[in-house]
Write a protein that holds these residues in place. Structure first.
Motif, PDB file in Angstrom:
ATOM      1  N   SER A  30       0.843  -1.192   0.000  1.00  0.00           N
ATOM      2  CA  SER A  30       0.000   0.000   0.000  1.00  0.00           C
ATOM      3  C   SER A  30       0.879   1.243   0.000  1.00  0.00           C
ATOM      4  CB  SER A  30      -0.929   0.007   1.213  1.00  0.00           C
ATOM      5  OG  SER A  30      -0.175  -0.046   2.409  1.00  0.00           O
ATOM      6  N   LYS A  90       0.812   4.602   1.841  1.00  0.00           N
ATOM      7  CA  LYS A  90       0.106   5.118   3.009  1.00  0.00           C
ATOM      8  C   LYS A  90      -0.235   6.607   2.940  1.00  0.00           C
ATOM      9  CE  LYS A  90      -0.552   1.457   5.364  1.00  0.00           C
ATOM     10  NZ  LYS A  90      -1.929   0.979   5.548  1.00  0.00           N
ATOM     11  N   THR A  91       0.554   7.392   2.226  1.00  0.00           N
ATOM     12  CA  THR A  91       0.306   8.840   2.223  1.00  0.00           C
ATOM     13  C   THR A  91      -0.575   9.279   1.057  1.00  0.00           C
ATOM     14  OG1 THR A  91       2.325   9.212   0.941  1.00  0.00           O
ATOM     15  CG2 THR A  91       2.512   9.303   3.344  1.00  0.00           C
ATOM     16  N   GLU A 112      -4.250   8.872  -1.169  1.00  0.00           N
ATOM     17  CA  GLU A 112      -5.651   8.454  -1.182  1.00  0.00           C
ATOM     18  C   GLU A 112      -6.146   8.391  -2.626  1.00  0.00           C
ATOM     19  OE1 GLU A 112      -7.901  11.110   1.185  1.00  0.00           O
ATOM     20  OE2 GLU A 112      -6.906  10.594   3.068  1.00  0.00           O
ATOM     21  N   GLY A 113      -7.135   7.540  -2.844  1.00  0.00           N
ATOM     22  CA  GLY A 113      -7.730   7.465  -4.177  1.00  0.00           C
ATOM     23  C   GLY A 113      -7.218   6.308  -4.995  1.00  0.00           C
ATOM     24  N   LYS A 172      -6.788   0.531  -5.581  1.00  0.00           N
ATOM     25  CA  LYS A 172      -6.845   1.471  -4.474  1.00  0.00           C
ATOM     26  C   LYS A 172      -5.477   1.570  -3.809  1.00  0.00           C
ATOM     27  CE  LYS A 172     -11.226   2.469  -4.839  1.00  0.00           C
ATOM     28  NZ  LYS A 172     -11.666   3.837  -5.225  1.00  0.00           N
ATOM     29  N   GLY A 193      -4.650   1.999  -0.861  1.00  0.00           N
ATOM     30  CA  GLY A 193      -4.531   1.290   0.408  1.00  0.00           C
ATOM     31  C   GLY A 193      -4.493  -0.214   0.274  1.00  0.00           C
TER      32      GLY A 193
END
Length: 208
Positions: A158, A160-161, A163-164, A184, A186
């Motif tokens: 992932s 971590k910093t 989004e989207g 995604k 994450g």
């Protein structure tokens, strides 16, 4: 005679000089380790752990793990999946085999804010028909022949910093882009077994 005496004298001088150099190196090493300790450096020679003065390079010889953590590039050489690897925004949660994993920004931004990155994933690579004496691979018996073969593997990771959505595009060794997948940030994964074009070591990562 004089020649023998001169040789013995020279040998004695060299022996003393070598001992002095060794003692000096030991003293320098001890001073360096003490200095690193004062800097909260994690270097521990007894446990086979070494860390650079900047803290960006870490080597654990017992676990055979190497980590490099810089603002624009992170690298991990992992022999097992006994624990998660967190380097910058990259978190590796699962690896099916030993591998080298690297993530570097190609838009000249820190990884924490980059939107265009290159992921490198290299598993165990051996020539076809390459053979060693035993599993330790310390003695080579047969060099083998091309092509080199990669051990099939999967990785879950992932960012971590971020989004989207993230577009993951496998690249050929020549840089040709194969079919992309939208995932995604994450919950990202790579599975060589499902790639119709075969395994590759390069993946373009684009933040959408």
């Amino acid at each position: 005679d004089e020649n023998r005496l001169g040789s013995l004298t020279l040998a004695g001088i060299l022996k003393m000089s070598n001992k002095s150099m060794i003692d000096s190196h030991k003293s320098d090493l001890a001073s360096t380790i003490a200095h690193l300790t004062n800097l909260n450096n994690k270097t521990n020679t007894s446990n086979g752990i070494f860390e650079s003065i900047t803290g960006e390079i870490k080597l654990d010889t017992r676990k055979r793990r190497l980590e490099i953590d810089t603002p624009k590039t992170v690298v991990a050489v992992i022999q097992d999946d006994s624990r998660l690897v967190q380097l910058g925004p990259l978190q590796i949660s699962a690896l099916s085999a030993p591998a080298l994993v690297a993530l570097t920004a190609i838009d000249d931004k820190p990884l924490t804010s980059s939107r265009h990155m290159l992921l490198i994933l290299v598993s165990d690579a051996l020539n076809t028909d390459m053979r060693f004496e035993d599993a330790s691979r310390k003695k080579l018996l047969t060099l083998g022949r091309l092509p080199a073969r990669l051990n099939p593997m999967t990785m879950k990771f992932s960012l971590k910093t971020i989004e989207g959505d993230v577009q993951v595009s496998p690249l050929s060794l020549a840089g040709k882009k194969h079919e992309s997948t939208l995932q995604k940030a994450g919950l990202l994964s790579i599975d060589w077994r499902t790639q119709s074009y075969g395994p590759t070591i390069y993946y373009e990562i684009e933040i959408k």
